[in-house]
Design an enzyme around this catalytic site. Structure first.
Site, mmCIF file in Angstrom:
data_model
loop_
_atom_site.group_PDB
_atom_site.id
_atom_site.type_symbol
_atom_site.label_atom_id
_atom_site.label_comp_id
_atom_site.label_asym_id
_atom_site.label_seq_id
_atom_site.Cartn_x
_atom_site.Cartn_y
_atom_site.Cartn_z
ATOM 1 N N ASP A 24 0.840 -1.193 0.000
ATOM 2 C CA ASP A 24 0.000 0.000 0.000
ATOM 3 C C ASP A 24 0.880 1.249 0.000
ATOM 4 O O ASP A 24 2.087 1.164 -0.159
ATOM 5 C CB ASP A 24 -0.909 -0.001 1.238
ATOM 6 C CG ASP A 24 -1.735 -1.274 1.336
ATOM 7 O OD1 ASP A 24 -2.133 -1.808 0.293
ATOM 8 O OD2 ASP A 24 -1.951 -1.743 2.463
ATOM 9 N N HIS A 33 1.968 -8.507 -4.338
ATOM 10 C CA HIS A 33 0.909 -7.579 -3.915
ATOM 11 C C HIS A 33 1.535 -6.218 -3.648
ATOM 12 O O HIS A 33 1.984 -5.906 -2.538
ATOM 13 C CB HIS A 33 0.237 -8.121 -2.647
ATOM 14 C CG HIS A 33 -0.891 -7.266 -2.144
ATOM 15 N ND1 HIS A 33 -2.202 -7.508 -2.464
ATOM 16 C CD2 HIS A 33 -0.897 -6.183 -1.343
ATOM 17 C CE1 HIS A 33 -2.973 -6.611 -1.876
ATOM 18 N NE2 HIS A 33 -2.195 -5.783 -1.185
ATOM 19 N N ASP A 53 0.884 -17.791 -5.850
ATOM 20 C CA ASP A 53 1.398 -16.547 -6.441
ATOM 21 C C ASP A 53 0.233 -15.760 -7.029
ATOM 22 O O ASP A 53 0.053 -15.677 -8.247
ATOM 23 C CB ASP A 53 2.440 -16.887 -7.506
ATOM 24 C CG ASP A 53 3.219 -15.655 -7.976
ATOM 25 O OD1 ASP A 53 3.024 -14.579 -7.370
ATOM 26 O OD2 ASP A 53 4.000 -15.782 -8.931
ATOM 27 N N GLU A 84 2.514 -10.421 -0.286
ATOM 28 C CA GLU A 84 2.864 -9.057 0.132
ATOM 29 C C GLU A 84 4.125 -9.047 0.977
ATOM 30 O O GLU A 84 4.219 -9.753 1.981
ATOM 31 C CB GLU A 84 1.720 -8.420 0.923
ATOM 32 C CG GLU A 84 1.987 -6.962 1.243
ATOM 33 C CD GLU A 84 0.771 -6.259 1.819
ATOM 34 O OE1 GLU A 84 0.614 -5.067 1.536
ATOM 35 O OE2 GLU A 84 -0.009 -6.896 2.544
#
Length: 540
Positions: free
Chosen positions: A87, A434, A482, A491
């Site tokens: 993020d 991610h 994956d 992540e």
């Protein structure tokens, strides 16, 4: 991490540069890992702010230039630092822990970093982080009343533009990024103090900057110790608590006091670090197995190893010897708990220790434990101690060293999936990490908050590789999916990758074996033990 919730990251390109240049220890099965060439000049993929000219990553640009613009107590706002994971949030708690860990590794193994040509690069990465941490409070003041604990964030269940709901490159963020400001938080403040104090040792050759870091560490630690501000920094905050919740702060007191003692030589800090109240309130001697797992929320095993260093190399004697001996004994028990034969922790059939009770995102704990084990071995070797006693059994140091190398082997590809969990290392590694910036192509288009979802949900590999990033890792059955949307597998995290770098550099033979025994003690005066019937100083 705790709670199985959604995290984010910065990545250490140093991990890749290290893997490329360093000769892995002979105990690591190098033949299982195909050769792979890495760019050695790349910078971290998750630096925020205005990037330096030598950034080296073409798909990254300036971002977050308006972060913290509304704050009035810090000059220039909160521009810079590191995003945490996939993020675009800047979580200051794990960011500070990451700075502490990489600084520790650089102090102990500066000769190894120099041998692989990454010493200056590592200092740049640390300074990028500590410069930012100094902006999160009034570091020029002697007394402070608040700290900015986070930039950006979200509240679960709210479908409006925010850092979790949107899938955008950090360069394209166009939603509000609120600043979380706290007026109490000994855990965050303690970790920040540890990070700044550790970095001050790294930069001891830059007297002005080192002094600035020490002053900041002392100021923020005074905030941490203020009796009127002893409430967990995350308590009741819906933008922090579900993500990086703190479970206590006495471990941060011990951790920060140890680092401040090394940084300043001020005996008040070693007195605090060995005050019986800290291990009592942190349950350091309780025998709770989870407390032997080092991570961004639990500093106890790292702090006790750091304090054991004082005992074995400086033999301070009374009045510190009694408590330091208990830290040393507990550290030995922690090391024994990592050995497979004692069944303290479960192991996967493929050979990974499960420090998270079979929960997701286990590799971060594995890397941290491998680093502490490898460092403990080097401490013992430096004093001529051949091994450790676990219960009725004596084990040579090779047994503990093999634990550390086996876990790194697992991460780098010696596992049932035959997959390297470090992006860019080997021929088979995660391709659907991610991560917003890596998953969105650099095609001169700005994708909206929801317009980026098509890249999040795409089955195609990421157009950009986050070379050097260790992902969350496999499950308790050694299986790995994956899939970009499954952050429990794909992540990476800032704190986890800091542990990876520390573990890898501790295990390489480049630059020679062992630690730099003396640099840590540069500011520490000799001990003059008082006469007392207490235990005598430790002798190997």
């Amino acid at each position: 991490m705790y709670g199985g919730i959604h995290w984010t990251l910065l990545y250490w390109s140093i991990a890749i540069a290290f893997l490329v240049n360093a000769e892995l220890p002979t105990t690591i099965a190098k033949e299982t890992l195909p050769e792979y060439k890495y760019p050695t000049s790349s910078k971290s993929c998750k630096e925020a702010g205005k990037l330096p000219k030598n950034n080296g990553i073409p798909w990254r640009g300036n971002s977050g230039l308006d972060d913290g613009y509304e704050t009035i107590d810090v000059k220039g706002g909160l521009v810079g630092g590191y995003y945490d994971a996939g993020d675009n949030i800047k979580f200051h708690f794990p960011m500070s822990f990451a700075m502490s860990m990489v600084s520790w590794s650089l102090i102990e193994y500066n000769h190894k970093y120099k041998a692989i040509g990454e010493y200056n690069h590592m200092r740049e990465l640390i300074k990028w982080g500590t410069d930012y941490l100094l902006r999160t409070f009034n570091s020029s003041a002697t007394k402070i009343y608040q700290i900015h604990a986070q930039v950006g964030g979200s509240v679960n269940g709210i479908s409006e533009p925010h850092d979790h709901y949107c899938w955008q490159r950090p360069e394209d963020m166009d939603y509000k990024r609120p600043v979380q400001t706290i007026n109490a938080g000994p855990d965050l403040a303690g970790e920040m103090a540890a990070a700044l104090a550790a970095a001050s040792i790294v930069f001891r050759d830059n007297a002005a900057y080192s002094k600035k870091l020490i002053k900041g560490a002392q100021t923020v630690f005074a905030f941490a110790r203020d009796t009127g501000r002893r409430r967990r920094y995350s308590r009741g905050n819906p933008s922090i608590e579900p993500y990086y919740n703190s479970t206590g702060y006495y471990d941060e007191y011990m951790w920060a006091a140890a680092w401040l003692y090394y940084a300043t030589g001020n005996v008040s800090y070693i007195r605090l670090a060995t005050n019986p109240g800290l291990p009592r309130n942190s349950k350091a001697f309780s025998g709770i197995h989870d407390l032997s797992v080092p991570n961004w929320d639990n500093k106890l095993p790292a702090a006790m190893l750091l304090l054991t260093r004082i005992r074995i190399f400086m033999s301070p004697g009374y009045p510190y010897e009694g408590m330091l001996q208990m830290y040393h004994n507990t550290t030995c028990i922690t090391m024994c708990s990592y050995l497979r034969g004692f069944h303290i922790f479960k192991w996967t059939r493929g050979g990974m220790i499960q420090l998270n009770h079979g929960g997701p995102q286990n590799l971060q704990y594995v890397a941290n434990a491998a680093f502490l084990a490898s460092l403990f071995v080097d401490y013992m070797n430096a004093t001529g101690v051949p091994g450790l006693i676990c219960g009725p059994n004596f084990f040579t140091l090779n047994v503990l060293q093999n634990f550390a190398t086996s876990q790194m082997n697992y991460i780098l590809g010696k596992n049932p999936m035959k997959m390297s969990y470090v992006v860019g290392f080997g021929k088979k590694f995660p391709r659907h990490v991610h991560h917003r910036g890596a998953s969105i192509p650099q095609d001169n288009k700005k994708y909206s908050c929801t317009g980026g979802w098509k890249w999040r949900d795409s089955h195609n590999p990421n157009p950009n590789n986050i070379t050097g990033a260790m992902v969350a890792g496999p499950d308790q059955f050694d299986q790995f999916r994956d899939v970009r949307s499954n952050y429990n597998y794909t992540e990476p995290t800032l704190a986890g990758n800091a542990g990876l770098v520390a573990a890898l550099v501790s295990l390489t033979s480049s630059g020679g074996h062992g630690i730099d025994k003396n640099t840590m003690f540069s500011a520490v005066p000799p001990f003059y033990p008082q006469n007392s019937p207490s235990p005598r100083p430790w002798k190997p």
